[in-house]
Structure formats: C-alpha cells, structure tokens
Write a protein that holds these residues in place. Sequence first.
Motif, PDB file in Angstrom:
ATOM      1  N   ASP A 278      62.116 -58.899  -1.201  1.00 34.81           N
ATOM      2  CA  ASP A 278      60.923 -59.403  -0.517  1.00 34.81           C
ATOM      3  C   ASP A 278      61.309 -60.464   0.493  1.00 34.81           C
ATOM      4  O   ASP A 278      61.748 -61.551   0.111  1.00 34.81           O
ATOM      5  N   VAL A 279      61.157 -60.151   1.753  1.00 34.70           N
ATOM      6  CA  VAL A 279      61.470 -61.133   2.795  1.00 34.70           C
ATOM      7  C   VAL A 279      60.233 -62.000   3.000  1.00 34.70           C
ATOM      8  O   VAL A 279      59.164 -61.481   3.313  1.00 34.70           O
ATOM      9  N   PRO A 280      60.366 -63.311   2.803  1.00 35.92           N
ATOM     10  CA  PRO A 280      59.181 -64.158   3.006  1.00 35.92           C
ATOM     11  C   PRO A 280      58.845 -64.266   4.492  1.00 35.92           C
ATOM     12  O   PRO A 280      59.698 -64.632   5.295  1.00 35.92           O
ATOM     13  N   LEU A 281      57.615 -63.915   4.837  1.00 36.40           N
ATOM     14  CA  LEU A 281      57.173 -63.989   6.244  1.00 36.40           C
ATOM     15  C   LEU A 281      56.173 -65.121   6.391  1.00 36.40           C
ATOM     16  O   LEU A 281      55.466 -65.429   5.440  1.00 36.40           O
ATOM     17  N   PRO A 282      55.999 -65.734   7.530  1.00 34.61           N
ATOM     18  CA  PRO A 282      56.794 -65.506   8.738  1.00 34.61           C
ATOM     19  C   PRO A 282      58.201 -66.092   8.597  1.00 34.61           C
ATOM     20  O   PRO A 282      58.422 -67.031   7.844  1.00 34.61           O
ATOM     21  N   LEU A 283      59.118 -65.528   9.361  1.00 35.69           N
ATOM     22  CA  LEU A 283      60.482 -66.047   9.351  1.00 35.69           C
ATOM     23  C   LEU A 283      60.549 -67.383  10.083  1.00 35.69           C
ATOM     24  O   LEU A 283      59.768 -67.642  11.003  1.00 35.69           O
ATOM     25  N   ARG A 284      61.517 -68.182   9.668  1.00 34.20           N
ATOM     26  CA  ARG A 284      61.739 -69.462  10.356  1.00 34.20           C
ATOM     27  C   ARG A 284      62.153 -69.218  11.799  1.00 34.20           C
ATOM     28  O   ARG A 284      62.852 -68.246  12.090  1.00 34.20           O
ATOM     29  N   ARG A 285      61.801 -70.110  12.671  1.00 34.21           N
ATOM     30  CA  ARG A 285      62.257 -70.010  14.061  1.00 34.21           C
ATOM     31  C   ARG A 285      62.998 -71.297  14.385  1.00 34.21           C
ATOM     32  O   ARG A 285      62.412 -72.372  14.378  1.00 34.21           O
ATOM     33  N   MET A 286      64.259 -71.171  14.617  1.00 30.79           N
ATOM     34  CA  MET A 286      65.095 -72.356  14.838  1.00 30.79           C
ATOM     35  C   MET A 286      65.531 -72.385  16.296  1.00 30.79           C
ATOM     36  O   MET A 286      65.979 -71.371  16.826  1.00 30.79           O
ATOM     37  N   LYS A 287      65.393 -73.539  16.909  1.00 30.58           N
ATOM     38  CA  LYS A 287      65.783 -73.646  18.318  1.00 30.58           C
ATOM     39  C   LYS A 287      67.306 -73.583  18.442  1.00 30.58           C
ATOM     40  O   LYS A 287      68.020 -74.113  17.576  1.00 30.58           O
ATOM     41  N   TYR A 288      67.766 -72.952  19.504  1.00 30.40           N
ATOM     42  CA  TYR A 288      69.199 -72.783  19.731  1.00 30.40           C
ATOM     43  C   TYR A 288      69.969 -74.088  19.549  1.00 30.40           C
ATOM     44  O   TYR A 288      70.948 -74.155  18.805  1.00 30.40           O
ATOM     45  N   TRP A 289      69.511 -75.155  20.210  1.00 28.31           N
ATOM     46  CA  TRP A 289      70.303 -76.394  20.150  1.00 28.31           C
ATOM     47  C   TRP A 289      70.229 -77.056  18.778  1.00 28.31           C
ATOM     48  O   TRP A 289      71.142 -77.770  18.372  1.00 28.31           O
ATOM     49  N   LEU A 436      66.392 -65.448   9.775  1.00 27.05           N
ATOM     50  CA  LEU A 436      65.679 -66.389  10.637  1.00 27.05           C
ATOM     51  C   LEU A 436      65.838 -65.985  12.104  1.00 27.05           C
ATOM     52  O   LEU A 436      66.751 -65.227  12.449  1.00 27.05           O
ATOM     53  N   TRP A 437      64.924 -66.468  12.909  1.00 28.64           N
ATOM     54  CA  TRP A 437      65.042 -66.275  14.355  1.00 28.64           C
ATOM     55  C   TRP A 437      65.690 -67.502  14.964  1.00 28.64           C
ATOM     56  O   TRP A 437      65.338 -68.624  14.593  1.00 28.64           O
ATOM     57  N   VAL A 438      66.616 -67.296  15.874  1.00 28.59           N
ATOM     58  CA  VAL A 438      67.049 -68.400  16.735  1.00 28.59           C
ATOM     59  C   VAL A 438      66.362 -68.168  18.081  1.00 28.59           C
ATOM     60  O   VAL A 438      66.404 -67.058  18.620  1.00 28.59           O
ATOM     61  N   VAL A 439      65.672 -69.195  18.571  1.00 29.94           N
ATOM     62  CA  VAL A 439      64.889 -69.059  19.803  1.00 29.94           C
ATOM     63  C   VAL A 439      65.307 -70.136  20.812  1.00 29.94           C
ATOM     64  O   VAL A 439      66.121 -71.003  20.493  1.00 29.94           O
ATOM     65  N   ASP A 440      64.708 -70.061  21.979  1.00 30.27           N
ATOM     66  CA  ASP A 440      64.958 -71.073  23.026  1.00 30.27           C
ATOM     67  C   ASP A 440      66.431 -71.178  23.393  1.00 30.27           C
ATOM     68  O   ASP A 440      67.002 -72.275  23.474  1.00 30.27           O
ATOM     69  N   PHE A 441      67.045 -70.040  23.613  1.00 28.30           N
ATOM     70  CA  PHE A 441      68.440 -70.048  24.080  1.00 28.30           C
ATOM     71  C   PHE A 441      68.505 -70.584  25.503  1.00 28.30           C
ATOM     72  O   PHE A 441      67.568 -70.400  26.281  1.00 28.30           O
ATOM     73  N   PRO A 442      69.633 -71.187  25.864  1.00 22.13           N
ATOM     74  CA  PRO A 442      69.800 -71.513  27.285  1.00 22.13           C
ATOM     75  C   PRO A 442      69.835 -70.209  28.080  1.00 22.13           C
ATOM     76  O   PRO A 442      70.240 -69.178  27.558  1.00 22.13           O
ATOM     77  N   PRO A 464      63.285 -66.987  32.349  1.00 25.84           N
ATOM     78  CA  PRO A 464      63.348 -68.425  32.043  1.00 25.84           C
ATOM     79  C   PRO A 464      61.966 -68.890  31.574  1.00 25.84           C
ATOM     80  O   PRO A 464      60.961 -68.313  31.973  1.00 25.84           O
ATOM     81  N   ARG A 465      61.939 -69.915  30.737  1.00 20.63           N
ATOM     82  CA  ARG A 465      60.638 -70.455  30.317  1.00 20.63           C
ATOM     83  C   ARG A 465      59.893 -70.944  31.551  1.00 20.63           C
ATOM     84  O   ARG A 465      60.496 -71.541  32.460  1.00 20.63           O
ATOM     85  N   ASP A 466      58.570 -70.708  31.545  1.00 22.21           N
ATOM     86  CA  ASP A 466      57.772 -71.074  32.737  1.00 22.21           C
ATOM     87  C   ASP A 466      58.016 -72.524  33.136  1.00 22.21           C
ATOM     88  O   ASP A 466      58.217 -72.837  34.306  1.00 22.21           O
ATOM     89  N   GLU A 467      58.022 -73.422  32.119  1.00 21.63           N
ATOM     90  CA  GLU A 467      58.138 -74.850  32.437  1.00 21.63           C
ATOM     91  C   GLU A 467      59.520 -75.223  32.972  1.00 21.63           C
ATOM     92  O   GLU A 467      59.716 -76.303  33.511  1.00 21.63           O
ATOM     93  N   LEU A 480      66.008 -73.223  29.740  1.00 21.65           N
ATOM     94  CA  LEU A 480      65.905 -72.440  28.508  1.00 21.65           C
ATOM     95  C   LEU A 480      65.139 -71.155  28.809  1.00 21.65           C
ATOM     96  O   LEU A 480      64.378 -71.089  29.781  1.00 21.65           O
ATOM     97  N   ALA A 481      65.351 -70.157  27.935  1.00 23.38           N
ATOM     98  CA  ALA A 481      64.787 -68.840  28.224  1.00 23.38           C
ATOM     99  C   ALA A 481      63.929 -68.356  27.071  1.00 23.38           C
ATOM    100  O   ALA A 481      64.033 -68.841  25.945  1.00 23.38           O
ATOM    101  N   TYR A 482      63.085 -67.376  27.373  1.00 25.97           N
ATOM    102  CA  TYR A 482      62.349 -66.679  26.312  1.00 25.97           C
ATOM    103  C   TYR A 482      63.319 -65.668  25.697  1.00 25.97           C
ATOM    104  O   TYR A 482      63.303 -64.490  26.019  1.00 25.97           O
ATOM    105  N   ALA A 483      64.201 -66.169  24.870  1.00 18.36           N
ATOM    106  CA  ALA A 483      65.234 -65.310  24.289  1.00 18.36           C
ATOM    107  C   ALA A 483      65.331 -65.614  22.809  1.00 18.36           C
ATOM    108  O   ALA A 483      65.159 -66.765  22.387  1.00 18.36           O
ATOM    109  N   TYR A 484      65.576 -64.588  22.031  1.00 16.41           N
ATOM    110  CA  TYR A 484      65.567 -64.747  20.572  1.00 16.41           C
ATOM    111  C   TYR A 484      66.577 -63.801  19.933  1.00 16.41           C
ATOM    112  O   TYR A 484      66.804 -62.700  20.403  1.00 16.41           O
ATOM    113  N   ASP A 485      67.206 -64.286  18.875  1.00 18.93           N
ATOM    114  CA  ASP A 485      68.118 -63.436  18.096  1.00 18.93           C
ATOM    115  C   ASP A 485      67.637 -63.435  16.653  1.00 18.93           C
ATOM    116  O   ASP A 485      67.171 -64.470  16.157  1.00 18.93           O
ATOM    117  N   ILE A 486      67.796 -62.305  15.991  1.00 13.82           N
ATOM    118  CA  ILE A 486      67.513 -62.288  14.553  1.00 13.82           C
ATOM    119  C   ILE A 486      68.848 -62.465  13.819  1.00 13.82           C
ATOM    120  O   ILE A 486      69.807 -61.733  14.075  1.00 13.82           O
TER     121      ILE A 486
END
Length: 597
Positions: A278-289, A436-442, A464-467, A480-486
């Motif tokens: 059983d994978v507990p959802l939602p998965l964690r989202r950890m920023k790249y840095w 987990l997801w790693v998000v906000d990659f450069p 790239p992120r809008d901001e 930083l970009a809208y990029a994610y790895d599982i």
Amino acid sequence: MNSTRPSGKANIITTRNKNMERSDYNGNLRLKDAGRKVTLVGWVSNRRRLGAIEFIDLRDTSGIVQLYVGNPDAIPDVRNEYVVQVKGEVRAKEVPNPNLPTGEIEVVVEELILVNKAENPPFIIADKTDALEETRLAYRYLDLRRPIMQKRLRLRAQTVKIFHDFLDENGFTEVETPILNLATPEGARDYIVPSRLHHGRFYALPQSPQLFKQLLMIGGMERYYQVARCFRDEDLRADRQPEFTQVDIECSFLDQDQILTLMEQALAKLFKETINYDVPLPLRRMKYWDAMDKYGSDKPDTRFDLFLIDLKQLFANCSFPGFQGNGYLKGLVIPGKGKETSRKKLDELSMEAKKFGIKTLYSLKFNEGALNGSFTKFLDEESQKGIISSLGLKEDDLLLFAYSEDRRQIDFGLGALRSLFAKEMGLIEPGTYDLLWVVDFPMFDPVEGQPGLYSAEHHPFTRPRDEDLPLLDSDPGEVLAYAYDIIINGYECGGGTLRIYDRDIQWKIFNLLGLSDEDVARKFGWFIDAFKYGAPPHGGIAFGLDRLCMILSGTDNIRDVEAFPKNLQAVDPMSKAPGEVSEDALEEVGISITDHE
Ligand code: ASP
C-alpha cells in the motif's frame, strides 16, 4: 560456446506424441487432485535414486512437481533438462515437502516418454545459482528456465498491463512513434543508423519519443501514452541498459499538480497489484535543493537518517586557509565508525568523493569527550566545543567534511558517501519502499569549466517556472523549472516536465543552451514551427519500466528483469552482437571503416 555441425544421423527419439497431450500444469497440482490420472510435460529438473525407486522433479513454466517412479529400470534413462511426457496418478505424499507449492502430492508414474535429450547444462537450473552472470547471459535460454527469472518476466508483463489498464481507464490512447528519425536531445549519445538511399545521412534511434509526443499534443490527441523502446549510447551500470523501455505519457491542459496526482495513482495501483504494497498517497514532494542539501542527491533515498550538515557557521573561526573562501563547507556524522575507520579506509572514501570533484575529504573523530585528528589544530577550543554540542557527537562518532566552491559538487560527493555507509552499515531495512517526487529542478546545469554555458537539467523542452522567466536574461543558473522525478528507494524511476508551448521561449532556451539561430532552425525548425499553430499547454512523464520492475522484483540488477540484456560492455554474450557487417553491406550505405576494433 562451441558450435559444431550436427552429425548427419537423425536422432529421432520418439514421435509417439506429436501433439504433446497434457492434462495439467505441473505447478498447479494440489492435494485435491489426489486420485486423478494426469498427463504432464516438462524438463527433468532433478533425479534421485533411492534403492529400487526413483524420484524425478519435473519442471514446466508453472513450477515443479515430484514424480515417483516405482520401476526405474522400465523407463528411459533420463537426465537433467531432458524433455519428457509422463502419465500417472496423483497421490498424497506421506511426508509433505513444505518448500514446494506442490509439496503435498506426488505423481506415480505409469508411463514416461522421452521427447528430447539435453546436453549437460553449463550451470544448474535452479533459483539459487552461483553461475557467473556472463555465463548466464551466454546461455540465456537456460537461465530463463530458472523459475525466478520467469517470475520476473511475468511481473514485468503484469506491470505493463497495469499501466495499459490504468491509462486506458483514464482516457489515454497508445500511439506508436518512429524509431528511425532525427536525434532527440535527452543528453545522451545517439545510436545512429546509416541510410542506404542517402549516403552520409543518418537516422538516430530515439532516446525517447519526446518530440513526437509533444507534436501529438499539438495534433490534438490530448492524452497519449506508449510503451516505448528507447536507446541511449551511455556507459552502462547495474541499473542502466543501452536499450530500455519507458512508459511514456503526455497530456494537454493539466497542470503539474494534476499530472503528479494522476501518476502517483498509477504507481499505487502498480505496487498494490504486483506486490500487495500500500503506497500512502499523496506522495511527498521534495524540492530539488532541499534534497541536495539534506541527502546529497537529486534521487534521495530517505529510508535512513543520515543527513548532510552545513558546517559553515560551526567552522566560522577555523584557521584552515583552504576554508576561507565563499564556498560550501558541509559534513556527515557517521555514528560509531571512528575507531574502525582506518587511514586506508579514509583514503578510499576520499577517492569516492573525488569522483564528484571534491578535492580533499577531512575527518575528525570523537573519543572520550574530545575531537581527535590532525585537523583539530585549526579549531580553537570554543569551536571544538560548539561542534561537539551542536552536532550532538557521541563516543566513537566520525565526522567527515569537505569544502567546495561548487554547491552540486559538495552535495553529490558527500551524498555518495552517505549511500556507501548506509549499505555498509545495513541502515536500510529490506522490503521497504520509499516513493517521493523531487520537484523544482533547476532548468540548467552549468557546464563545468565553461562559465556562462549551460546544459539542460532535464531536456530543452522543459518549461521554466512562470515567476522565473525574467531570470532567463539575468541569471539563467537560478531558473527553476516545472520538472519532476519520481524517486523510489533512491532510484530515479521516471521523470517529466511541463513543456514550453511558446515558440519564442523555446527558441530562447535553445540559444541559452548554446545553439545559434542557424542551429535552431536547422536542427529543430521542423519541430519548433509546429508551435506557430496553437500549441496547447502540455506536459508529461516517462516511467522507466525496467527500473520499476527491478525494484518490484527485489533485485538491484536491471538485467534480471530483461529477457535478453546486454552486458556492461554493451555486448550480448549469447549472439556476440554487435557484429561485423560485410564490405558490400557497408558500401551500400556509403561507409568505409578505417579503424577496426
Ligand atoms: N522524455 C523524457 C525522458 O526520457 C521524459 C519526459 O519529459 O516526459 O526522460
């Protein structure tokens, strides 16, 4: 392998049962079948003579059943891996064998027909083997007879089916994309295919279907997927093959959060249906840095608590000249490893860290309430006290630390040591899963030694992120970009991004990656022009099927979940591919080889 021409004499063993009658699969027989007459087929897996009687283990794709032979002299002489057909009656065993699913019964043989003989195989065909992997690969068809290998291939097929079902239920359509095309820039070397009709021109095998899946979005498909074979000519590792399979996905009009939510549901279904986890959802989202800072990796294995520590403040009064710059000073406390970590071991650790660019690895040990080691001469008493109390050092702890001007360098270097110690110290509990997801990659990776030059951290189509768009002009390294790895158990099992859907931004990104306007037009004009015609916002992901199956199968060798993989030299030890081709064939494609291996 020694291949000799068969002798002219035909060696027909039996023709009695051409249609190979069979009533049951061996591994399915149970106590409830006792008393039934059965006809079985399979390979002789083992034969044991016990005085006047004999036991044979008969294997087919479903498993093994024990045969009881009361009159061994009346049946043909069979050896391991002979193919046979038997008729007999199922009966309950007096002493069940708890190690076999069929262990409560045996089949009393009434007739045994030899269907085909076998030479003595080069290794024993059983789950437990000490055969060298190279031998297993050279005789892969025998290796695949091992039940564990068949189990892995079935799990792989089940994984593909689960993705098919899930994606189908969610409105995705499978579309095939070309294998022969221009290069896709995923950052690896291409496998190239010469063209017979166009000498001097080459197709590239796809590193991924990236460009085509985006064009499918512009083509209005909205939800695409493909179980896609990809090819990358990279140096191989235990978790990397030159050709591999992605479950490749793309969709329009979904934002990052919607994509991740949908995809983690697919993963939860996969883990539940394959290994009942059983994978507990939602998965964690950890920023790249954050991942880099704390775990020293963009694919953090968070199953154990060993963290990188920023030592800048604690070493503020340190007099060591090498630490005086503006760089990063970080460390790792390894509990209880002080005494046993010898000079030689420290040298080995330094070598490991060097691979990531760390010049010197320093160490201090904590014994009997004090720091020990030659580095103490650079630390005044106050600093030493601060280090001991802030880090909460305990008897026999080892503090490893390093300095670098480069943030990625220090993190990756210490991160590698973190993983090394986790393995060595058995910090990871087997059978545990961490997703987990790693998000906000450069967006970009600086090219080493070439200031101002960047490569794409994911690929050039990443949005790239809008901001951060204004930073493209002032400080691209910070975008930083809208990029994610599982990430699963420290392995990158998939990755994706939202895509650029604005032609001007796409052009600019290519320029930032060092392509001139002419290069962009020449290499990507055919692709980028499609963005003139109303490209929808879109994004996607590709799961690495092989790595997922590797983890679900509990192995750390990707070759274990592929039927016919290559070895670490990218050679197939069975066929010996890659092979030479004739001069004529080369001439046809306009190639002449000047440098033979
Ligand atoms: N094409 C990417 C890759 O192969 C995945 C993606 O961005 O969808 O890594």
